[in-house]
Design a protein around this motif. Sequence first.
Motif, PDB file in Angstrom:
ATOM      1  N   LEU A   1      54.784  70.131  56.251  1.00 24.92           N
ATOM      2  CA  LEU A   1      54.406  68.949  55.485  1.00 24.92           C
ATOM      3  C   LEU A   1      53.391  69.385  54.433  1.00 24.92           C
ATOM      4  O   LEU A   1      52.656  70.362  54.643  1.00 24.92           O
ATOM      5  CB  LEU A   1      53.796  67.874  56.389  1.00 24.92           C
TER       6      LEU A   1
ATOM      7  N   SER B   1      50.683  64.730  47.006  1.00 26.19           N
ATOM      8  CA  SER B   1      51.306  63.614  47.712  1.00 26.19           C
ATOM      9  C   SER B   1      51.701  64.027  49.129  1.00 26.19           C
ATOM     10  O   SER B   1      52.426  65.008  49.326  1.00 26.19           O
ATOM     11  CB  SER B   1      52.547  63.139  46.946  1.00 26.19           C
TER      12      SER B   1
ATOM     13  N   ASP C   1      53.725  62.711  51.126  1.00 26.67           N
ATOM     14  CA  ASP C   1      55.155  62.589  51.400  1.00 26.67           C
ATOM     15  C   ASP C   1      55.985  63.276  50.310  1.00 26.67           C
ATOM     16  O   ASP C   1      57.163  62.976  50.138  1.00 26.67           O
ATOM     17  CB  ASP C   1      55.568  61.121  51.554  1.00 26.67           C
TER      18      ASP C   1
END
Length: 289
Positions: free
Chosen positions: A44, A49, A51
């Motif tokens: 991740l 950002s 996401d």
Amino acid sequence: MNGKPSFGIMTAPMQAGYDEVLRVWREADQIPQIGHAWLFDHLLPIAGSLDGPIFEGWTLLSALAAQTGRLRLGLLVTSNRFRPPAMLAKIAATVDVVSGGRLEFGIGAGSRPSLPMARREYDAHGLRYDGAGDAVASLAEALTVIRRLWTEDEPFDFDGEFVKLAGAFGNPKPVQRPYPPVVIGGRAKATLRVVAEHADVWNIPGGDIADAISRSAMLDGFCAEIGRDPAEITRSIFLPVSYDRPGSTRDAIAEALDAGFPHVILGLTPPYPEHVVRWLADDVLKEWS
């Protein structure tokens, strides 16, 4: 400075498209001043950002290996927490074959507690996050197993505290013999003991050069304890590149080289400017060309 300088780039495979990363690596492959290229190993994003897009490191590395021909390449560094070591040995051997023997096998204990943004990827992917002591101990076992899988010609069993294998065997072997160079990243005292025993290259994140020098001296001491020549372990440092202030990047490189870190990995952040590697070679690295 110890040794001739070696310069590489690191492109974090997040907040950017595959075509953008590929463009930078293809350019770097044509520029002799750049000897190696690296990705990182996160699942991740750890910046930008939360996401945003991020690619799995070893999969992307294999794709880039197939589309370059000269660069040494690797992950800075693989999290030993993400993949079972026998599986990792197979993945790495595959990349070494795909690249024609250009892999630098980067590995470490896994994300630090001081990087909370990286902790969320473990829960998000159903991965265990062991304490620091277990993480370092399991790294030492993993490296023992991985090297055996790369070199032994007969199946073997392994009954360790963290790794247990029955009938383990690796085929094909890596192209590089006896195996690809092992690059261990980290600065903790316990990790440096593993570096002394297993590493060909030791990498430390830059920023505090006095701390890097101190950790390098500590590594020398651990090598002496086990009877290993510390000169066998190349000292490597990661330094971020400033697109707006190239002079500060040059100063950081000079400082690192003077401190005995001849293997320099320069971090490029997305979005990657056009011809960023040519700019790096011509404007930042020109005095060492």
